[in-house]
Design a protein around this motif. Sequence first.
Motif, mmCIF file in Angstrom:
data_model
loop_
_atom_site.group_PDB
_atom_site.id
_atom_site.type_symbol
_atom_site.label_atom_id
_atom_site.label_comp_id
_atom_site.label_asym_id
_atom_site.label_seq_id
_atom_site.Cartn_x
_atom_site.Cartn_y
_atom_site.Cartn_z
ATOM 1 N N THR A 131 69.742 -38.634 33.013
ATOM 2 C CA THR A 131 70.488 -38.042 34.121
ATOM 3 C C THR A 131 71.850 -38.720 34.273
ATOM 4 O O THR A 131 72.885 -38.062 34.356
ATOM 5 C CB THR A 131 69.704 -38.169 35.441
ATOM 6 O OG1 THR A 131 68.327 -37.930 35.178
ATOM 7 C CG2 THR A 131 70.197 -37.186 36.468
ATOM 8 N N ASP A 174 68.936 -29.513 30.712
ATOM 9 C CA ASP A 174 68.086 -30.695 30.797
ATOM 10 C C ASP A 174 66.637 -30.275 30.580
ATOM 11 O O ASP A 174 66.230 -29.208 31.007
ATOM 12 C CB ASP A 174 68.247 -31.357 32.173
ATOM 13 C CG ASP A 174 67.628 -32.754 32.217
ATOM 14 O OD1 ASP A 174 67.647 -33.443 31.180
ATOM 15 O OD2 ASP A 174 67.123 -33.147 33.283
ATOM 16 N N GLU A 175 65.866 -31.139 29.918
ATOM 17 C CA GLU A 175 64.468 -30.810 29.621
ATOM 18 C C GLU A 175 64.398 -29.421 28.988
ATOM 19 O O GLU A 175 63.602 -28.566 29.397
ATOM 20 C CB GLU A 175 63.608 -30.841 30.892
ATOM 21 C CG GLU A 175 63.695 -32.134 31.687
ATOM 22 C CD GLU A 175 62.815 -33.251 31.133
ATOM 23 O OE1 GLU A 175 62.130 -33.024 30.111
ATOM 24 O OE2 GLU A 175 62.841 -34.345 31.709
HETATM 25 MG MG MG Z 1 65.442 -36.427 33.137
#
Ligand code: MG
Length: 405
Positions: free
Chosen positions: A52, A150-151
């Motif tokens: 992050t 993300d992910e």
């Molecule tokens: Mg993460």
Amino acid sequence: MRFDELGLSPEVMQAVTEMGYTELTPIQEQTFGLIRAGRDLVALAETGSGKTSACGIPLAEMVDPAIAGIQALVLVPTRELALQYVVELSQIGKNTGIAPFAIYGGFPMDIQKAKLAHGVHILVATPGRLIDHLYNSTLTLEQVRILILDEADEMLKMGFIDDVKFILSCIMNEHQTLLFSATMPADIEELANSFLKDPVQVALNREEVSPQSIIHRFRFLSEKNRLQVLKQYLQEEKPAQAIIFINSRRNGELLFRKMKGSVDSLEYIHGNLDQNKRTSIFNRFKQGKIGVMIATDVAGRGLDFSGVSHIFNFDFPRELEGYVHRTGRTGRMGRKGVAISLVTGRDLGAVKRLLKEKGIPAAWDGKVPDLKRVGAAKSSRGPGRRPGTRKSRPGRQKKKPAPRT
Ligand code: MG
Ligand code: ADP
């Protein structure tokens, strides 16, 4: 490498210092220069490695608070991850004047709309809700210069592939794309090939490998003893905070009812809770106000709970990747964590595969089963997914049904 060697702006440097960061994590070190240089990126890194902030810190410097409009878009698979992302961005950017904001389903569109109209610089969104806003013309992606997935593997696994592709095709502006994923299945590769420009691939310890900071223990028992053994563990181990994973909402419901009287500050989180409840449990757990949380896999991926000392698999996960993600909720950032799995006869095949494929040392509490005699089964306990039972919006067919967590 230290943050004070990066030449960060004083505003961001001060915030990073206040967050207690001095050294970059390996993924941050490897991606920082590339992100700043405007390169497209495919980054594979294990959970808890600081992805992050790897994005958030350069983002805080690259987004211009003087320009109104969404300059950076972050797509995440779940609501909780959206919130978590925004909290971290807010901390990093608190002296810069940039406004991050999260939109996700289960929250009134109108309130989001009002906020969007007020000027959001970084938008963090789940794909479905973002598309709702696009359809309603309550936001525009015309100013987007940086896109973060993300992910990504989890997003595709949840059936968001068409949504993600649709969103990507809506960003006409010249932009930089950063794709973060734990694994690199074929569909991610295809996505990267079709939407990223000459991406650099950064692969650190892949998420399939479990972090070293976690001690894995297994307890072989019969199904009917699981509750009693779990309670015993809680008494003896005195976890600072624990998450107990189950495979279905029904199992969670039953377990929650049976344990409620005997465990202080117990909560149960699953995908069907209304959003306020879900956020409240999530926040209180994060703040350490809840000691034990029963959870479906909705809490299995990406969430960062620094205080979790113990993960229990009351139900052994259906997929080995699930094991790695669940247990990755402890032992964050090099802290020690313990993962204890309750294993019945029918889980042994899956356990055997786990030990073999993920390089996890077999440590049995009590009776040691004879794994040599067990065939390594592909999946283990628990009801299978029920395809096609999730509500899907008309006109937007998801490729695969999302897991009912
Ligand atoms: Mg993460
Ligand atoms: P990931 O997305 O890779 O799973 P996160 O971004 O959630 O990991 O980060 C995990 C934890 O590490 C968070 O609590 C975050 O605040 C912390 N963290 C991130 N970078 C650093 C750093 N450079 N130094 C110390 N802690 C950090």
